[in-house]
Design a protein around this motif. Structure first.
Motif, mmCIF file in Angstrom:
data_model
loop_
_atom_site.group_PDB
_atom_site.id
_atom_site.type_symbol
_atom_site.label_atom_id
_atom_site.label_comp_id
_atom_site.label_asym_id
_atom_site.label_seq_id
_atom_site.Cartn_x
_atom_site.Cartn_y
_atom_site.Cartn_z
ATOM 1 N N UNK A 175 -8.451 0.146 14.254
ATOM 2 C CA UNK A 175 -7.374 0.100 15.246
ATOM 3 C C UNK A 175 -7.926 0.674 16.548
ATOM 4 N N UNK A 176 -8.167 -0.187 17.520
ATOM 5 C CA UNK A 176 -8.677 0.265 18.816
ATOM 6 C C UNK A 176 -7.609 1.117 19.504
ATOM 7 N N UNK A 177 -8.018 2.288 19.993
ATOM 8 C CA UNK A 177 -7.092 3.274 20.568
ATOM 9 C C UNK A 177 -5.998 3.639 19.564
ATOM 10 N N UNK A 178 -6.406 3.709 18.314
ATOM 11 C CA UNK A 178 -5.460 3.975 17.230
ATOM 12 C C UNK A 178 -4.793 5.327 17.312
ATOM 13 N N UNK A 179 -5.457 6.306 17.977
ATOM 14 C CA UNK A 179 -4.855 7.632 18.063
ATOM 15 C C UNK A 179 -3.617 7.647 18.953
ATOM 16 N N UNK A 182 0.839 -1.193 0.000
ATOM 17 C CA UNK A 182 0.000 0.000 0.000
ATOM 18 C C UNK A 182 0.882 1.254 0.000
ATOM 19 N N UNK A 183 0.514 2.224 -0.810
ATOM 20 C CA UNK A 183 1.297 3.460 -0.917
ATOM 21 C C UNK A 183 0.677 4.591 -0.110
ATOM 22 N N UNK A 184 -0.566 4.930 -0.421
ATOM 23 C CA UNK A 184 -1.241 6.025 0.268
ATOM 24 C C UNK A 184 -2.132 5.458 1.376
ATOM 25 N N UNK A 185 -1.682 5.631 2.612
ATOM 26 C CA UNK A 185 -2.373 5.079 3.782
ATOM 27 C C UNK A 185 -2.953 6.240 4.580
ATOM 28 N N UNK A 186 -4.244 6.231 4.731
ATOM 29 C CA UNK A 186 -4.912 7.329 5.448
ATOM 30 C C UNK A 186 -5.245 6.922 6.875
ATOM 31 N N UNK A 187 -4.909 7.792 7.814
ATOM 32 C CA UNK A 187 -5.399 7.639 9.177
ATOM 33 C C UNK A 187 -6.703 8.407 9.296
ATOM 34 N N UNK A 188 -7.689 7.836 9.980
ATOM 35 C CA UNK A 188 -9.023 8.448 10.049
ATOM 36 C C UNK A 188 -9.516 8.446 11.498
ATOM 37 N N UNK A 226 -19.304 10.764 7.747
ATOM 38 C CA UNK A 226 -18.300 11.833 7.721
ATOM 39 C C UNK A 226 -16.912 11.266 7.476
ATOM 40 N N UNK A 227 -16.592 10.136 8.092
ATOM 41 C CA UNK A 227 -15.297 9.482 7.883
ATOM 42 C C UNK A 227 -15.129 9.069 6.416
ATOM 43 N N UNK A 228 -16.173 8.463 5.875
ATOM 44 C CA UNK A 228 -16.094 8.006 4.487
ATOM 45 C C UNK A 228 -15.903 9.178 3.528
ATOM 46 N N UNK A 229 -16.615 10.279 3.770
ATOM 47 C CA UNK A 229 -16.457 11.463 2.923
ATOM 48 C C UNK A 229 -15.057 12.055 3.053
ATOM 49 N N UNK A 230 -14.510 12.028 4.272
ATOM 50 C CA UNK A 230 -13.154 12.544 4.473
ATOM 51 C C UNK A 230 -12.151 11.741 3.651
ATOM 52 N N UNK A 285 -12.619 12.445 -0.178
ATOM 53 C CA UNK A 285 -12.273 13.801 -0.611
ATOM 54 C C UNK A 285 -10.789 14.135 -0.490
ATOM 55 N N UNK A 286 -9.970 13.137 -0.140
ATOM 56 C CA UNK A 286 -8.527 13.361 -0.142
ATOM 57 C C UNK A 286 -8.049 13.586 -1.571
ATOM 58 N N UNK A 287 -6.973 14.344 -1.704
ATOM 59 C CA UNK A 287 -6.468 14.695 -3.045
ATOM 60 C C UNK A 287 -5.617 13.596 -3.675
ATOM 61 N N UNK A 288 -5.405 12.499 -2.952
ATOM 62 C CA UNK A 288 -4.681 11.347 -3.509
ATOM 63 C C UNK A 288 -5.587 10.119 -3.390
ATOM 64 N N UNK A 289 -5.418 9.136 -4.270
ATOM 65 C CA UNK A 289 -6.241 7.929 -4.199
ATOM 66 C C UNK A 289 -5.768 7.026 -3.060
ATOM 67 N N UNK A 290 -6.583 6.869 -2.039
ATOM 68 C CA UNK A 290 -6.184 6.098 -0.868
ATOM 69 C C UNK A 290 -6.182 4.606 -1.182
ATOM 70 N N UNK A 291 -5.076 3.953 -0.839
ATOM 71 C CA UNK A 291 -4.976 2.502 -1.019
ATOM 72 C C UNK A 291 -5.547 1.752 0.178
ATOM 73 N N UNK A 292 -5.402 2.371 1.347
ATOM 74 C CA UNK A 292 -5.766 1.683 2.586
ATOM 75 C C UNK A 292 -6.050 2.727 3.654
ATOM 76 N N UNK A 293 -7.010 2.425 4.519
ATOM 77 C CA UNK A 293 -7.346 3.367 5.594
ATOM 78 C C UNK A 293 -7.258 2.674 6.942
ATOM 79 N N UNK A 294 -6.731 3.415 7.922
ATOM 80 C CA UNK A 294 -6.662 2.959 9.312
ATOM 81 C C UNK A 294 -7.712 3.744 10.080
ATOM 82 N N UNK A 295 -8.734 3.053 10.562
ATOM 83 C CA UNK A 295 -9.881 3.694 11.201
ATOM 84 C C UNK A 295 -9.772 3.557 12.717
ATOM 85 N N UNK A 296 -9.803 4.665 13.427
ATOM 86 C CA UNK A 296 -9.757 4.586 14.884
ATOM 87 C C UNK A 296 -11.026 3.940 15.420
ATOM 88 N N UNK A 297 -10.859 3.043 16.385
ATOM 89 C CA UNK A 297 -12.012 2.404 16.998
ATOM 90 C C UNK A 297 -12.203 0.972 16.532
#
Length: 222
Positions: free
Chosen positions: A142-146, A29-35, A110-114, A117-129
């Motif tokens: 990721x529980x307690x991912x923050x 994965x190249x573009x990894x988004x934290x959410x 809201x998370x999905x829209x965020x 709407x990123x300016x790069x194509x996300x390959x993978x997302x890390x979702x808190x919770x």
């Protein structure tokens, strides 16, 4: 000498927060988004979600779970994250959407829209919770991912600061509720104001009704 050691310790702490991102990159994965989100619990205002894609191994001193930082530090880091990020996006679900759907559905939307709407194509997302329903891209929770992922920590700061700015600005229009102090949460001051003035247009009716009923029961049992 002590200062140098402190800097080295901080760098070690921050770099350790890249572990999950490194594992994702090893999988290709190249573009990894934290959410992350802010504002699920308050009685007023929107829920805010942020998605952040950071460069690999960039050192941002002080970055951490937004709840562990002072308001001043969050504000400082907000600008640094926005400057250093490959991409970031901030989205809201307003009071009407929260009332119409429910807080979980509004938050995930809201998370999905965020992410979308990123300016790069996300390959993978890390979702808190522990919830990822409605997230359209490949992802993991990721529980307690923050506290564990630097990307999620960055998203938690952007979401928290953005929502706080919204509610502080709302306090100018609705000064009687003390939003600048309670950020919309159900403090004793906020509950007392609701009992005196009723609800504003940005209050969550179901949340407020529950909070007022709880306050009344507590007083009756004292």
């Amino acid at each position: 000498m002590r200062k140098k050691l402190d800097i080295e310790e901080e760098k070690k702490r921050v770099m350790a927060m890249y572990e999950i991102e490194h594992l994702c990159r090893k999988k290709g994965y190249k573009y990894i988004a934290g959410v992350d989100e802010a504002g699920r619990g308050p009685l007023a205002g929107p829920v805010c979600a942020a998605a952040v894609v950071l460069p690999d191994d960039i050192f941002i001193p002080g970055i951490n779970d937004s709840k562990k930082l002072s308001e001043k530090k969050r504000e400082e880091l907000f600008d640094i994250i926005c400057e250093k990020a490959i991409a970031y996006s901030i989205e809201y679900s307003d009071t009407e959407q929260i009332e119409r759907e429910n807080i979980l559905a509004a938050t995930m939307d809201a998370m999905n829209r965020a992410i979308n709407n990123l300016s790069v194509p996300v390959d993978y997302a890390l979702i808190d919770g522990n919830r990822k329903s409605g997230i359209e891209c490949e992802c993991e929770t990721v529980v307690k991912g923050d506290s564990k992922s630097i990307s999620i920590a960055a998203a938690s700061i952007l979401a928290k600061v953005s929502r706080d700015r919204f509610i502080i600005n709302a306090s100018k229009e609705y000064p009687e509720y003390g939003f600048e102090r309670n950020k919309g949460y159900g403090t004793a001051e906020h509950i007392a104001a609701l009992e005196k003035y009723g609800m504003s247009p940005i209050h969550r009716k179901k949340f407020v009704t529950t909070a007022l009923e709880t306050a009344r029961r507590k007083r009756n049992n004292e």
